[in-house]
Motif scaffolding. Sequence first.
Motif, PDB file in Angstrom:
ATOM      1  N   LYS A  95      -0.744   6.532   6.750  1.00  0.00           N
ATOM      2  CA  LYS A  95      -1.431   5.857   7.849  1.00  0.00           C
ATOM      3  C   LYS A  95      -0.546   5.856   9.105  1.00  0.00           C
ATOM      4  CE  LYS A  95      -4.107   3.042   4.586  1.00  0.00           C
ATOM      5  NZ  LYS A  95      -4.528   1.687   4.196  1.00  0.00           N
ATOM      6  N   TYR A 147     -14.025   5.132   5.634  1.00  0.00           N
ATOM      7  CA  TYR A 147     -14.033   3.774   5.084  1.00  0.00           C
ATOM      8  C   TYR A 147     -15.447   3.162   5.074  1.00  0.00           C
ATOM      9  CZ  TYR A 147      -8.932   3.227   4.716  1.00  0.00           C
ATOM     10  OH  TYR A 147      -7.609   3.332   4.336  1.00  0.00           O
ATOM     11  N   LEU A 165     -16.505  -0.013   3.246  1.00  0.00           N
ATOM     12  CA  LEU A 165     -15.953  -1.309   3.663  1.00  0.00           C
ATOM     13  C   LEU A 165     -16.593  -1.830   4.947  1.00  0.00           C
ATOM     14  CD1 LEU A 165     -12.152  -0.531   3.051  1.00  0.00           C
ATOM     15  CD2 LEU A 165     -13.713  -1.758   1.541  1.00  0.00           C
ATOM     16  N   PHE A 220     -12.683  -7.490   7.960  1.00  0.00           N
ATOM     17  CA  PHE A 220     -11.505  -6.800   8.500  1.00  0.00           C
ATOM     18  C   PHE A 220     -11.797  -5.369   8.971  1.00  0.00           C
ATOM     19  CE2 PHE A 220     -11.256  -6.234   3.804  1.00  0.00           C
ATOM     20  CZ  PHE A 220     -11.210  -4.859   3.709  1.00  0.00           C
ATOM     21  N   ARG A 238      -2.259   6.431  -7.141  1.00  0.00           N
ATOM     22  CA  ARG A 238      -2.463   5.010  -6.820  1.00  0.00           C
ATOM     23  C   ARG A 238      -1.305   4.162  -7.348  1.00  0.00           C
ATOM     24  NH1 ARG A 238      -6.848   3.030  -3.610  1.00  0.00           N
ATOM     25  NH2 ARG A 238      -7.170   1.318  -5.067  1.00  0.00           N
ATOM     26  N   THR A 246      -2.796  -2.715  -3.230  1.00  0.00           N
ATOM     27  CA  THR A 246      -3.266  -2.769  -1.833  1.00  0.00           C
ATOM     28  C   THR A 246      -2.506  -3.831  -1.038  1.00  0.00           C
ATOM     29  OG1 THR A 246      -5.446  -2.133  -2.606  1.00  0.00           O
ATOM     30  CG2 THR A 246      -5.337  -3.052  -0.391  1.00  0.00           C
ATOM     31  N   VAL A 284      -0.934  -6.370   4.423  1.00  0.00           N
ATOM     32  CA  VAL A 284      -2.029  -5.491   3.978  1.00  0.00           C
ATOM     33  C   VAL A 284      -2.579  -4.647   5.129  1.00  0.00           C
ATOM     34  CG1 VAL A 284      -3.893  -7.229   4.233  1.00  0.00           C
ATOM     35  CG2 VAL A 284      -4.135  -5.370   2.576  1.00  0.00           C
ATOM     36  N   ASN A 289      -0.265  -1.197   5.594  1.00  0.00           N
ATOM     37  CA  ASN A 289       0.216  -0.869   4.242  1.00  0.00           C
ATOM     38  C   ASN A 289       0.469   0.625   4.014  1.00  0.00           C
ATOM     39  OD1 ASN A 289      -2.459  -0.160   4.037  1.00  0.00           O
ATOM     40  ND2 ASN A 289      -2.874  -1.333   2.173  1.00  0.00           N
ATOM     41  N   HIS A 323      -2.786   5.607   1.952  1.00  0.00           N
ATOM     42  CA  HIS A 323      -4.075   5.557   1.263  1.00  0.00           C
ATOM     43  C   HIS A 323      -4.060   6.576   0.138  1.00  0.00           C
ATOM     44  CE1 HIS A 323      -8.352   6.118   0.392  1.00  0.00           C
ATOM     45  NE2 HIS A 323      -8.108   7.409   0.504  1.00  0.00           N
ATOM     46  N   GLY A 324      -4.711   6.233  -0.973  1.00  0.00           N
ATOM     47  CA  GLY A 324      -4.879   7.199  -2.054  1.00  0.00           C
ATOM     48  C   GLY A 324      -6.252   7.051  -2.673  1.00  0.00           C
TER      49      GLY A 324
HETATM   50  P1  RTP Z   1      -6.867   2.387   0.852  1.00  0.00           P
HETATM   51  O1  RTP Z   1      -8.331   2.780   0.790  1.00  0.00           O
HETATM   52  O2  RTP Z   1      -6.331   2.295   2.226  1.00  0.00           O
HETATM   53  O3  RTP Z   1      -6.046   3.221  -0.097  1.00  0.00           O
HETATM   54  O4  RTP Z   1      -6.763   0.936   0.269  1.00  0.00           O
HETATM   55  P2  RTP Z   1      -7.281   0.354  -1.101  1.00  0.00           P
HETATM   56  O5  RTP Z   1      -8.277   1.267  -1.765  1.00  0.00           O
HETATM   57  O6  RTP Z   1      -6.060   0.017  -1.885  1.00  0.00           O
HETATM   58  O7  RTP Z   1      -7.995  -0.973  -0.600  1.00  0.00           O
HETATM   59  P3  RTP Z   1      -9.416  -1.209   0.078  1.00  0.00           P
HETATM   60  O8  RTP Z   1      -9.931  -2.484  -0.463  1.00  0.00           O
HETATM   61  O9  RTP Z   1     -10.260   0.025  -0.005  1.00  0.00           O
HETATM   62  O10 RTP Z   1      -9.012  -1.468   1.592  1.00  0.00           O
HETATM   63  C1  RTP Z   1      -8.774  -0.415   2.478  1.00  0.00           C
HETATM   64  C2  RTP Z   1      -7.705  -0.824   3.455  1.00  0.00           C
HETATM   65  O11 RTP Z   1      -8.202  -1.881   4.279  1.00  0.00           O
HETATM   66  C3  RTP Z   1      -7.123  -2.719   4.663  1.00  0.00           C
HETATM   67  N1  RTP Z   1      -7.411  -4.076   4.228  1.00  0.00           N
HETATM   68  N2  RTP Z   1      -7.217  -5.110   4.992  1.00  0.00           N
HETATM   69  N3  RTP Z   1      -7.097  -7.732   6.025  1.00  0.00           N
HETATM   70  C4  RTP Z   1      -7.485  -7.554   4.772  1.00  0.00           C
HETATM   71  O12 RTP Z   1      -7.757  -8.468   4.042  1.00  0.00           O
HETATM   72  C5  RTP Z   1      -7.563  -6.184   4.277  1.00  0.00           C
HETATM   73  N4  RTP Z   1      -7.986  -5.836   3.078  1.00  0.00           N
HETATM   74  C6  RTP Z   1      -7.888  -4.476   3.047  1.00  0.00           C
HETATM   75  C7  RTP Z   1      -5.871  -2.184   4.000  1.00  0.00           C
HETATM   76  O13 RTP Z   1      -5.206  -1.310   4.915  1.00  0.00           O
HETATM   77  C8  RTP Z   1      -6.440  -1.413   2.832  1.00  0.00           C
HETATM   78  O14 RTP Z   1      -5.532  -0.426   2.388  1.00  0.00           O
END
Ligand code: RTP
Length: 148
Positions: free
Chosen positions: A9, A49, A52, A57, A85, A91, A109, A112, A115-116
Amino acid sequence: MERTYIMIKPDGVQRGLVGEIIKRFEQKGFKLVAMKITMPSKEHMETHYEDLKTKKFFPGLIAYMTSGPVCAMVWEGKGACLEGRKMLGATMPSDSAMGTIRGDYCIEVGRNICHGSDSVESANKEIAHWFPEGVCEWESCEASWIYE
Ligand code: RTP
């Protein structure tokens, strides 16, 4: 062989962690089959994304992820998605074990580092999204020292 999409990132790129993260994946035994530094558009990142988009967020996440170049990569190897991962860590950096990339290099977070892909299905979708031109197919001379 399984492939995963790994992305460093903008914070990871700005903090000079590209080499360290590549080193970890190479030393584990995974094979790099695609890589580029790219400045993603808002639309491109929103699609990445899209699962999400209802999260509170989400706007902050898109602003963060489009604030600078990312390093987009495809790594290949047995169990690449799950193992990748594990190498990234949880995360939430506060839940990430020491020895993982997030456990070792970040605190929040919202910064962070990496990404994977979370499954083979997600990886295939993400690889097509980031590398529509395809990846580089090559034979590693180390394969017989990594796989029995
Ligand atoms: P990523 O896609 O980045 O690998 O992360 P992940 O699967 O481990 O987690 P995910 O729930 O898909 O969240 C994607 C990215 O969103 C940001 N995030 N911010 N502020 C918050 O509460 C929050 N929660 C998630 C993080 O950058 C997360 O990696």
